[in-house]
Design a protein around this motif. Structure first.
Motif, PDB file in Angstrom:
ATOM      1  N   ASP A   1      28.542 -18.406  -7.334  1.00  0.00           N
ATOM      2  CA  ASP A   1      29.142 -17.501  -8.314  1.00  0.00           C
ATOM      3  C   ASP A   1      28.204 -17.227  -9.486  1.00  0.00           C
ATOM      4  OD1 ASP A   1      31.405 -17.559  -6.657  1.00  0.00           O
ATOM      5  OD2 ASP A   1      32.165 -19.350  -7.662  1.00  0.00           O
ATOM      6  N   LEU A   2      28.760 -17.206 -10.715  1.00  0.00           N
ATOM      7  CA  LEU A   2      27.964 -16.827 -11.879  1.00  0.00           C
ATOM      8  C   LEU A   2      26.873 -17.834 -12.198  1.00  0.00           C
ATOM      9  CD1 LEU A   2      30.694 -15.418 -14.305  1.00  0.00           C
ATOM     10  CD2 LEU A   2      29.032 -14.147 -12.933  1.00  0.00           C
ATOM     11  N   GLN A   3      27.029 -19.054 -11.704  1.00  0.00           N
ATOM     12  CA  GLN A   3      25.994 -20.057 -11.929  1.00  0.00           C
ATOM     13  C   GLN A   3      24.661 -19.629 -11.313  1.00  0.00           C
ATOM     14  OE1 GLN A   3      26.404 -22.606 -13.886  1.00  0.00           O
ATOM     15  NE2 GLN A   3      24.343 -23.455 -13.621  1.00  0.00           N
TER      16      GLN A   3
ATOM     17  N   ILE B   1      12.049 -12.068 -22.309  1.00  0.00           N
ATOM     18  CA  ILE B   1      12.878 -11.025 -21.700  1.00  0.00           C
ATOM     19  C   ILE B   1      13.576 -10.146 -22.731  1.00  0.00           C
ATOM     20  CG2 ILE B   1      14.849 -10.582 -20.183  1.00  0.00           C
ATOM     21  CD1 ILE B   1      14.090 -13.213 -18.710  1.00  0.00           C
ATOM     22  N   GLU B   2      14.309 -10.761 -23.652  1.00  0.00           N
ATOM     23  CA  GLU B   2      15.076  -9.961 -24.616  1.00  0.00           C
ATOM     24  C   GLU B   2      14.181  -9.162 -25.571  1.00  0.00           C
ATOM     25  OE1 GLU B   2      18.929 -10.372 -27.597  1.00  0.00           O
ATOM     26  OE2 GLU B   2      18.014 -12.155 -26.732  1.00  0.00           O
ATOM     27  N   PRO B   3      13.148  -9.768 -26.206  1.00  0.00           N
ATOM     28  CA  PRO B   3      12.304  -8.975 -27.113  1.00  0.00           C
ATOM     29  C   PRO B   3      11.575  -7.820 -26.436  1.00  0.00           C
ATOM     30  CG  PRO B   3      11.961 -11.320 -27.474  1.00  0.00           C
ATOM     31  CD  PRO B   3      12.778 -11.195 -26.232  1.00  0.00           C
ATOM     32  N   LEU B   4      11.318  -7.955 -25.140  1.00  0.00           N
ATOM     33  CA  LEU B   4      10.634  -6.882 -24.414  1.00  0.00           C
ATOM     34  C   LEU B   4      11.609  -5.816 -23.921  1.00  0.00           C
ATOM     35  CD1 LEU B   4       8.026  -8.891 -22.289  1.00  0.00           C
ATOM     36  CD2 LEU B   4       7.668  -7.717 -24.464  1.00  0.00           C
ATOM     37  N   GLY B   5      12.905  -5.977 -24.231  1.00  0.00           N
ATOM     38  CA  GLY B   5      13.890  -4.990 -23.795  1.00  0.00           C
ATOM     39  C   GLY B   5      14.172  -5.032 -22.311  1.00  0.00           C
ATOM     40  N   LEU B   6      14.081  -6.230 -21.715  1.00  0.00           N
ATOM     41  CA  LEU B   6      14.172  -6.346 -20.260  1.00  0.00           C
ATOM     42  C   LEU B   6      15.449  -7.050 -19.789  1.00  0.00           C
ATOM     43  CD1 LEU B   6      10.456  -7.292 -19.426  1.00  0.00           C
ATOM     44  CD2 LEU B   6      11.571  -5.059 -19.154  1.00  0.00           C
ATOM     45  N   MET B   7      16.437  -7.194 -20.670  1.00  0.00           N
ATOM     46  CA  MET B   7      17.662  -7.883 -20.262  1.00  0.00           C
ATOM     47  C   MET B   7      18.375  -7.153 -19.128  1.00  0.00           C
ATOM     48  SD  MET B   7      18.085 -10.751 -21.886  1.00  0.00           S
ATOM     49  CE  MET B   7      19.844 -11.114 -21.805  1.00  0.00           C
ATOM     50  N   GLU B   8      18.508  -5.854 -19.245  1.00  0.00           N
ATOM     51  CA  GLU B   8      19.180  -5.085 -18.193  1.00  0.00           C
ATOM     52  C   GLU B   8      18.377  -5.141 -16.899  1.00  0.00           C
ATOM     53  OE1 GLU B   8      20.965  -0.585 -17.289  1.00  0.00           O
ATOM     54  OE2 GLU B   8      19.980  -1.014 -19.204  1.00  0.00           O
ATOM     55  N   TRP B   9      17.065  -5.002 -17.019  1.00  0.00           N
ATOM     56  CA  TRP B   9      16.211  -5.094 -15.823  1.00  0.00           C
ATOM     57  C   TRP B   9      16.372  -6.451 -15.157  1.00  0.00           C
ATOM     58  CZ3 TRP B   9      12.173  -8.754 -15.653  1.00  0.00           C
ATOM     59  CH2 TRP B   9      11.477  -8.764 -14.458  1.00  0.00           C
ATOM     60  N   HIS B  10      16.386  -7.527 -15.957  1.00  0.00           N
ATOM     61  CA  HIS B  10      16.491  -8.860 -15.377  1.00  0.00           C
ATOM     62  C   HIS B  10      17.837  -9.042 -14.680  1.00  0.00           C
ATOM     63  CE1 HIS B  10      16.775 -13.239 -15.037  1.00  0.00           C
ATOM     64  NE2 HIS B  10      15.456 -13.247 -15.090  1.00  0.00           N
ATOM     65  N   PHE B  11      18.909  -8.575 -15.303  1.00  0.00           N
ATOM     66  CA  PHE B  11      20.234  -8.695 -14.699  1.00  0.00           C
ATOM     67  C   PHE B  11      20.302  -7.922 -13.384  1.00  0.00           C
ATOM     68  CE2 PHE B  11      24.539  -7.202 -13.925  1.00  0.00           C
ATOM     69  CZ  PHE B  11      25.259  -8.387 -13.958  1.00  0.00           C
ATOM     70  N   ASN B  12      19.819  -6.674 -13.400  1.00  0.00           N
ATOM     71  CA  ASN B  12      19.873  -5.849 -12.190  1.00  0.00           C
ATOM     72  C   ASN B  12      18.996  -6.429 -11.081  1.00  0.00           C
ATOM     73  OD1 ASN B  12      21.623  -4.032 -13.400  1.00  0.00           O
ATOM     74  ND2 ASN B  12      19.990  -2.667 -14.097  1.00  0.00           N
ATOM     75  N   THR B  13      17.832  -6.941 -11.463  1.00  0.00           N
ATOM     76  CA  THR B  13      16.944  -7.567 -10.474  1.00  0.00           C
ATOM     77  C   THR B  13      17.605  -8.802  -9.879  1.00  0.00           C
ATOM     78  OG1 THR B  13      14.964  -6.758 -11.622  1.00  0.00           O
ATOM     79  CG2 THR B  13      14.675  -8.620 -10.131  1.00  0.00           C
ATOM     80  N   SER B  14      18.231  -9.606 -10.731  1.00  0.00           N
ATOM     81  CA  SER B  14      18.919 -10.810 -10.254  1.00  0.00           C
ATOM     82  C   SER B  14      20.046 -10.454  -9.296  1.00  0.00           C
ATOM     83  CB  SER B  14      19.475 -11.607 -11.444  1.00  0.00           C
ATOM     84  OG  SER B  14      18.434 -12.028 -12.294  1.00  0.00           O
ATOM     85  N   ALA B  15      20.849  -9.458  -9.675  1.00  0.00           N
ATOM     86  CA  ALA B  15      21.969  -9.045  -8.814  1.00  0.00           C
ATOM     87  C   ALA B  15      21.465  -8.566  -7.457  1.00  0.00           C
ATOM     88  CB  ALA B  15      22.765  -7.944  -9.511  1.00  0.00           C
ATOM     89  N   LYS B  16      20.350  -7.847  -7.475  1.00  0.00           N
ATOM     90  CA  LYS B  16      19.762  -7.326  -6.243  1.00  0.00           C
ATOM     91  C   LYS B  16      19.247  -8.458  -5.350  1.00  0.00           C
ATOM     92  CE  LYS B  16      16.326  -3.752  -5.065  1.00  0.00           C
ATOM     93  NZ  LYS B  16      15.298  -2.868  -5.675  1.00  0.00           N
ATOM     94  N   MET B  17      18.773  -9.532  -5.992  1.00  0.00           N
ATOM     95  CA  MET B  17      18.236 -10.669  -5.249  1.00  0.00           C
ATOM     96  C   MET B  17      19.332 -11.561  -4.687  1.00  0.00           C
ATOM     97  SD  MET B  17      15.164 -11.966  -7.743  1.00  0.00           S
ATOM     98  CE  MET B  17      15.104 -13.567  -6.918  1.00  0.00           C
ATOM     99  N   LEU B  18      20.344 -11.807  -5.504  1.00  0.00           N
ATOM    100  CA  LEU B  18      21.252 -12.913  -5.216  1.00  0.00           C
ATOM    101  C   LEU B  18      22.059 -12.743  -3.938  1.00  0.00           C
ATOM    102  CD1 LEU B  18      22.454 -13.878  -8.796  1.00  0.00           C
ATOM    103  CD2 LEU B  18      20.975 -15.181  -7.256  1.00  0.00           C
ATOM    104  N   ASN B  19      22.358 -11.503  -3.569  1.00  0.00           N
ATOM    105  CA  ASN B  19      23.125 -11.342  -2.331  1.00  0.00           C
ATOM    106  C   ASN B  19      22.251 -11.489  -1.088  1.00  0.00           C
ATOM    107  OD1 ASN B  19      21.723  -8.964  -2.308  1.00  0.00           O
ATOM    108  ND2 ASN B  19      23.504  -7.604  -2.403  1.00  0.00           N
ATOM    109  N   LYS B  20      20.962 -11.760  -1.307  1.00  0.00           N
ATOM    110  CA  LYS B  20      20.050 -11.946  -0.169  1.00  0.00           C
ATOM    111  C   LYS B  20      19.559 -13.398  -0.055  1.00  0.00           C
ATOM    112  CE  LYS B  20      19.639  -7.364   0.685  1.00  0.00           C
ATOM    113  NZ  LYS B  20      19.149  -6.654  -0.454  1.00  0.00           N
ATOM    114  N   LEU B  21      19.986 -14.266  -0.986  1.00  0.00           N
ATOM    115  CA  LEU B  21      19.407 -15.606  -1.069  1.00  0.00           C
ATOM    116  C   LEU B  21      20.438 -16.709  -0.906  1.00  0.00           C
ATOM    117  CD1 LEU B  21      17.118 -15.229  -4.234  1.00  0.00           C
ATOM    118  CD2 LEU B  21      16.453 -14.949  -1.839  1.00  0.00           C
ATOM    119  N   GLU B  22      20.006 -17.832  -0.345  1.00  0.00           N
ATOM    120  CA  GLU B  22      20.737 -19.081  -0.431  1.00  0.00           C
ATOM    121  C   GLU B  22      20.230 -19.833  -1.663  1.00  0.00           C
ATOM    122  OE1 GLU B  22      23.215 -19.796   1.498  1.00  0.00           O
ATOM    123  OE2 GLU B  22      22.904 -18.092   2.829  1.00  0.00           O
TER     124      GLU B  22
END
Length: 311
Positions: free
Chosen positions: A242-244, A259-280
């Motif tokens: 789950d969210l963990q 991440i945050e000072p570079l304005g990459l929070m949204e990118w990091h979240f979207n990248t993580s979401a894209k990865m997580l459904n493919k990983l154990e």
């Protein structure tokens, strides 16, 4: 053609450097347009004085610019995902400068290029990559070395570059063929520490070249294993759910405070979401009372083999 300077290969890029980088494979002939990243001597004292607001600032983060100063070592500037400038400070040593060039600087380059850098060791197992992440001292490199002793191959020992292929499958690009191991780990594997170069400022940690155990091809990322320590005598492994899973990815992103000072929070979240459904994803606890790397490999191999057979 470029002459008088070596072009090195690391993290999937051709790197033209004013510094010798003996850790990296090198190429003597590369066309100028094939150079992806340059590492250059530069005078940064004035720029650093102007851009850093307080004397105790170590990092200044802007869009397309990351500057930092390590007292007694160097001032570094990483720009636009393709340039690293360095001002060595008085009495600094190149061994120490290289630690930051191949660590923080390359992690910054990857982030500027929107390639996710995980902090850990990446090992190829049966055609897929498993990233071993964890806090400093958790035993990531020691565990990766146990896999290498069993014939598996390393892709990275510190900064793991994760991107996506044309099918949106997460992939890992090889970093460079070296491990860093503590003397206690060398002793456990029967390796003589006097055969290896100590890492600067860490006299009991050594640089271990592993070109014969290195995987030079890009491979799909199949799983992430978070290594933690426990006072229990038993090894324990459990899925991360789950969210963990999001928290684990963020926590183990290399230099995540960029991440945050570079304005990459949204990118990091979207990248993580894209990865997580493919990983154990798993968390494994290792007892601190004994050397467990070989036992951990057995547990991990058994776990991922079961997942493959179930899938």
């Amino acid at each position: 053609m470029i002459t008088n300077k070596l072009v090195y290969r690391a993290f999937g890029y051709n790197v033209l450097s004013d510094f010798d980088l003996p850790e990296l494979p090198n190429k003597y002939e590369v066309k100028k347009e094939e150079v992806d990243i340059t590492i250059s001597f530069s005078e940064l004292n004035g720029q650093w004085k102007n851009i850093s607001k307080q004397e105790d600032d170590y990092f200044v983060l802007r869009e397309n610019l990351i500057m930092f100063c390590m007292p007694g070592i160097a001032i570094f500037s990483i720009e636009n995902g393709d340039k690293i400038y360095v001002t060595p400070l008085e009495n600094s040593q190149e061994d120490h400068i290289r630690l930051y060039l191949l660590g923080t600087c390359m992690g910054a380059i990857l982030m500027q290029r929107k390639i996710l850098p995980l902090h850990g060791s990446a090992v190829a197992i049966n055609g897929k990559v498993y990233a071993i992440v964890g806090d400093s001292g958790a035993g990531k490199s020691t565990l990766a070395s146990a896999f290498l002793h069993r014939g598996y191959r390393l892709l990275s020992d510190d900064v793991i570059p994760v991107s996506f292929n044309e099918d949106n499958i997460p992939i890992v690009t090889p970093a460079y063929p070296q491990q860093k191991l503590w003397k206690e780990s060398l002793d456990a594997y029967g390796m003589q520490s006097d055969l290896y170069r100590p890492i600067i400022d860490r006299e009991t940690k050594f640089a271990i070249p592993v070109p014969e155990h290195f995987e030079y091809e890009v491979m799909p990322l199949a799983g992430i294993i978070e290594l933690t320590k426990t006072e229990s005598d038993e090894i324990d492994i459990k899925p991360i759910n789950d969210l963990q899973r999001f928290h684990t990815l963020f926590y183990h992103t290399y230099r995540n405070f960029f991440i945050e000072p570079l304005g990459l929070m949204e990118w990091h979240f979207n990248t993580s979401a894209k990865m997580l459904n493919k990983l154990e994803m798993y968390q494994i606890k290792r007892p601190i009372s004994r050397f467990t790397a070989h036992d951990l490999t057995e547990v991990i191999l058994s776990t991922i083999t079961k997942e493959v057979s179930v899938g």
